[in-house]
Design an enzyme around this catalytic site. Structure first.
Site, PDB file in Angstrom:
ATOM      1  N   LYS A 180      48.588 -16.035  28.481  1.00 51.63           N
ATOM      2  CA  LYS A 180      47.474 -16.903  28.870  1.00 51.63           C
ATOM      3  C   LYS A 180      46.624 -16.249  29.958  1.00 51.63           C
ATOM      4  CE  LYS A 180      47.580 -20.230  31.877  1.00 51.63           C
ATOM      5  NZ  LYS A 180      47.834 -21.472  32.650  1.00 51.63           N
ATOM      6  N   ASP A 228      45.721 -22.816  27.458  1.00 50.69           N
ATOM      7  CA  ASP A 228      46.174 -23.615  28.599  1.00 50.69           C
ATOM      8  C   ASP A 228      46.511 -25.017  28.099  1.00 50.69           C
ATOM      9  OD1 ASP A 228      43.763 -24.884  28.156  1.00 50.69           O
ATOM     10  OD2 ASP A 228      42.990 -24.594  30.190  1.00 50.69           O
TER      11      ASP A 228
END
Length: 207
Positions: free
Chosen positions: A118, A136
């Site tokens: 991420k 996210d």
């Protein structure tokens, strides 16, 4: 499964120039800000980095930082002991293995302490201008509600979105999806009425 290409087109019409909410001026700043943003609001991170980025300008500065002093400087971000250790160790590796420059590949970024897919994809997409999907909490929630992903695993969701969305639109779509999750498709009381994606959305609980 919902039509991801159509959803991307509608979403990018609403958000034609989406940008990451974290303030930064170079890849190192975004890397640090993204690590700080774990379980912390972007607004609070931006307040912290306002002064932090004036003091720490290079990876070497973080690598040489006194751990206790650095912890105090980032304390408002929460989990500050762990984050301080990760940022300092991350920058030590950048200095040691990458001549003080943040690497610009997923493979290299994910070798850095505290950097997962991420964070790496966020840096690649917004700091290096590459096409990437950073999953996210907003992307996870919204993509599952829409029906363009069917998983609670961020890595699988990333793969699903990369497979369905045009390659040249990945980063913009990613950022637009985050904005949509913050403004419309919120975790509690989503604003389904008037949502530009209402007809395309497959969420059974939409109102």
């Amino acid at each position: 499964m919902a039509d991801a290409k159509k959803i991307a087109k509608l979403l990018l019409k609403k958000y034609p120039d989406p940008e990451i909410a974290l303030n930064f001026s170079n890849p190192l700043e975004l890397l640090v800000a993204t690590i700080l943003s774990a379980r912390c609001t972007d607004a609070r991170v931006n307040e912290i980095t306002k002064n932090l980025f004036k003091k720490y300008r290079k990876a070497e500065d973080y690598a040489r930082a006194d751990i206790k002093s650095f912890e105090a400087e980032i304390k408002p971000a929460g989990f500050y002991k762990n984050k301080a250790k990760m940022i300092i160790e991350c920058c030590k590796k950048i200095v040691r293995d990458y001549n003080g420059k943040v690497p610009d590949t997923l493979e290299a970024l994910t070798t850095l302490p505290g950097v997962g897919r991420k964070t790496a994809n966020a840096v690649l997409g917004s700091a290096f201008g590459k096409q990437a999907i950073a999953v996210d909490t907003h992307v996870l929630r919204v993509s599952n509600r829409l029906g363009i992903a069917r998983s609670g695993n961020p890595d699988i969701i990333e793969q699903e979105l990369v497979r369905q969305v045009p390659g040249s639109k990945l980063t913009a779509f990613n950022l637009a999806l985050i904005l949509h999750g913050r403004e419309t498709c919120t975790a509690l009381k989503p604003k389904c009425h008037g949502c530009v994606l209402y007809k395309e959305c497959e969420w059974q609980e939409k109102i």
